[in-house]
Enzyme design. Sequence first.
Site, PDB file in Angstrom:
ATOM      1  N   GLU A  33       0.820  -1.211   0.000  1.00 60.10           N
ATOM      2  CA  GLU A  33       0.000   0.000   0.000  1.00 60.10           C
ATOM      3  C   GLU A  33       0.855   1.263   0.000  1.00 60.10           C
ATOM      4  O   GLU A  33       0.493   2.272  -0.627  1.00 60.10           O
ATOM      5  CB  GLU A  33      -0.938  -0.004   1.215  1.00 60.10           C
ATOM      6  CG  GLU A  33      -1.923  -1.160   1.228  1.00 60.10           C
ATOM      7  CD  GLU A  33      -1.353  -2.440   1.840  1.00 60.10           C
ATOM      8  OE1 GLU A  33      -2.105  -3.424   1.980  1.00 60.10           O
ATOM      9  OE2 GLU A  33      -0.143  -2.465   2.180  1.00 60.10           O
ATOM     10  N   TYR A 100       9.544 -12.584   5.492  1.00 61.76           N
ATOM     11  CA  TYR A 100       8.949 -11.540   6.324  1.00 61.76           C
ATOM     12  C   TYR A 100       9.155 -11.829   7.805  1.00 61.76           C
ATOM     13  O   TYR A 100       9.100 -12.981   8.247  1.00 61.76           O
ATOM     14  CB  TYR A 100       7.444 -11.440   6.060  1.00 61.76           C
ATOM     15  CG  TYR A 100       7.077 -11.037   4.653  1.00 61.76           C
ATOM     16  CD1 TYR A 100       7.104  -9.707   4.278  1.00 61.76           C
ATOM     17  CD2 TYR A 100       6.709 -11.988   3.713  1.00 61.76           C
ATOM     18  CE1 TYR A 100       6.773  -9.324   2.989  1.00 61.76           C
ATOM     19  CE2 TYR A 100       6.373 -11.623   2.420  1.00 61.76           C
ATOM     20  CZ  TYR A 100       6.396 -10.286   2.068  1.00 61.76           C
ATOM     21  OH  TYR A 100       6.076  -9.918   0.793  1.00 61.76           O
ATOM     22  N   ARG A 102       7.060 -10.165  10.524  1.00 59.65           N
ATOM     23  CA  ARG A 102       6.002  -9.182  10.774  1.00 59.65           C
ATOM     24  C   ARG A 102       5.005  -9.638  11.841  1.00 59.65           C
ATOM     25  O   ARG A 102       4.057  -8.912  12.144  1.00 59.65           O
ATOM     26  CB  ARG A 102       5.271  -8.870   9.462  1.00 59.65           C
ATOM     27  CG  ARG A 102       4.513 -10.049   8.922  1.00 59.65           C
ATOM     28  CD  ARG A 102       4.154  -9.976   7.458  1.00 59.65           C
ATOM     29  NE  ARG A 102       3.822  -8.717   6.881  1.00 59.65           N
ATOM     30  CZ  ARG A 102       3.660  -8.529   5.564  1.00 59.65           C
ATOM     31  NH1 ARG A 102       3.807  -9.550   4.735  1.00 59.65           N
ATOM     32  NH2 ARG A 102       3.364  -7.345   5.082  1.00 59.65           N
ATOM     33  N   ARG A 162      -0.849 -13.644   0.044  1.00 58.36           N
ATOM     34  CA  ARG A 162       0.428 -14.059   0.623  1.00 58.36           C
ATOM     35  C   ARG A 162       0.220 -15.406   1.309  1.00 58.36           C
ATOM     36  O   ARG A 162      -0.349 -15.479   2.401  1.00 58.36           O
ATOM     37  CB  ARG A 162       0.940 -13.018   1.622  1.00 58.36           C
ATOM     38  CG  ARG A 162       1.305 -11.674   0.996  1.00 58.36           C
ATOM     39  CD  ARG A 162       2.543 -11.802   0.114  1.00 58.36           C
ATOM     40  NE  ARG A 162       2.989 -10.513  -0.399  1.00 58.36           N
ATOM     41  CZ  ARG A 162       2.612 -10.001  -1.564  1.00 58.36           C
ATOM     42  NH1 ARG A 162       1.747 -10.671  -2.322  1.00 58.36           N
ATOM     43  NH2 ARG A 162       3.069  -8.840  -1.982  1.00 58.36           N
ATOM     44  N   LYS A 220      -3.758  -9.350 -13.865  1.00 58.29           N
ATOM     45  CA  LYS A 220      -2.363  -9.123 -14.229  1.00 58.29           C
ATOM     46  C   LYS A 220      -1.750 -10.441 -14.682  1.00 58.29           C
ATOM     47  O   LYS A 220      -1.808 -11.434 -13.960  1.00 58.29           O
ATOM     48  CB  LYS A 220      -1.597  -8.558 -13.026  1.00 58.29           C
ATOM     49  CG  LYS A 220      -2.112  -7.198 -12.562  1.00 58.29           C
ATOM     50  CD  LYS A 220      -1.432  -6.736 -11.292  1.00 58.29           C
ATOM     51  CE  LYS A 220      -2.003  -7.408 -10.068  1.00 58.29           C
ATOM     52  NZ  LYS A 220      -1.446  -6.874  -8.793  1.00 58.29           N
ATOM     53  N   GLY A 225       1.087  -9.663 -20.296  1.00 57.24           N
ATOM     54  CA  GLY A 225       0.369  -8.388 -20.246  1.00 57.24           C
ATOM     55  C   GLY A 225      -0.723  -8.384 -19.201  1.00 57.24           C
ATOM     56  O   GLY A 225      -0.531  -8.835 -18.070  1.00 57.24           O
ATOM     57  N   ALA A 226      -1.887  -7.893 -19.562  1.00 62.80           N
ATOM     58  CA  ALA A 226      -2.997  -7.797 -18.607  1.00 62.80           C
ATOM     59  C   ALA A 226      -4.312  -7.729 -19.360  1.00 62.80           C
ATOM     60  O   ALA A 226      -4.360  -7.388 -20.558  1.00 62.80           O
ATOM     61  CB  ALA A 226      -2.838  -6.570 -17.718  1.00 62.80           C
ATOM     62  N   GLY A 249       7.521  -5.326  -6.346  1.00 65.14           N
ATOM     63  CA  GLY A 249       6.981  -3.982  -6.512  1.00 65.14           C
ATOM     64  C   GLY A 249       6.383  -3.715  -7.868  1.00 65.14           C
ATOM     65  O   GLY A 249       5.710  -2.691  -8.062  1.00 65.14           O
ATOM     66  N   ASP A 252       2.576  -3.545  -7.721  1.00 56.89           N
ATOM     67  CA  ASP A 252       2.133  -2.289  -7.108  1.00 56.89           C
ATOM     68  C   ASP A 252       2.256  -1.132  -8.101  1.00 56.89           C
ATOM     69  O   ASP A 252       1.393  -0.245  -8.145  1.00 56.89           O
ATOM     70  CB  ASP A 252       2.972  -1.989  -5.872  1.00 56.89           C
ATOM     71  CG  ASP A 252       2.856  -3.073  -4.814  1.00 56.89           C
ATOM     72  OD1 ASP A 252       1.791  -3.694  -4.713  1.00 56.89           O
ATOM     73  OD2 ASP A 252       3.845  -3.296  -4.089  1.00 56.89           O
TER      74      ASP A 252
END
Length: 309
Positions: A33, A100, A102, A162, A220, A225-226, A249, A252
């Site tokens: 985010e 991670y 977290r 995730r 995606k 492509g998309a 990334g 995002d």
Amino acid sequence: MTVLTLGEALGVLHTGEPIAHASHLRIGTGGSEANVAIGLARLGARVAWLGRVGDDGLGRRIVRELRAEGVDVHAVLDPAAPTGLLLKETDPAGRTEVVYHRRGSAGSRLVPDDLDLVDAAAVTHLHVTGITPALSPDAAATVGAAVERWSPVGVSYDVNHRSRLWDAEVAATVHRTIAERVDVVFAGLDEALLLVPDADGPEDAARRIAALGPREVVVKLGEQGALALVDGVVSTVEAVPVRVVDTVGAGDAFVAGYLAERVRGLPVAARLRTAARAGALACTHPGDWEGLPFRRDLDRPIDGEPVAR
């Protein structure tokens, strides 16, 4: 028009070799985010980010970097929990592995009352992801409350599943519940099939997800492509070929590119073009968000002479 992103931001430690043998780590920041917020800001959108970070060096770094990138930051500095941490290393085959740390992080302690830090009337679009509901029951409740609060102005949801955070069956139920309540859903093909496992390919998956409620579904497809299904009409875009350094990334960046053009009122084809180019540019840099493009970068050649004179 202000886009609000909501979720966990992380400290990032990165090395281009296996951590077991590395002598140096590069410090950075990340989190889906937060990355989207920076991507939107670089493309000229007004954007705010809401989240919790630890009252520690990584937390203060996150706040500083987001503000430096033009993001309006609404952060709780939590003295009772640390900022989450992401470790990125590269194995001998050149693959990037992400681990991670977290559990119990400040970001997982997000609560619905934190939403009051933001002027609700100033928000014209909310963007959330499937990462935040996986962090804790309180974080999940906060996403639900945010979707309810800003559903009148528009909400987008990136599934961003995730598998290390929660069970796929539990996650699928939550993803579908949120998808039913939002306007735009972003998903990779594997994530789309998590929501609608009987789908036959990207277009069928998009149509089945749209049947849950959202007006727009964007799938995606990486190197393929998309595909976007908007009000029943399918649009596609080819991927932009680049020399890939790091794909972390890129999703995002794609979302930021699509939303930046959407809030400007541009048609679907333009949204997809910017999204594909932004995602490709992000792959050319090892950072989580450092390679996200500014608007002036969108029309520049991606490959070619590496030095501008």
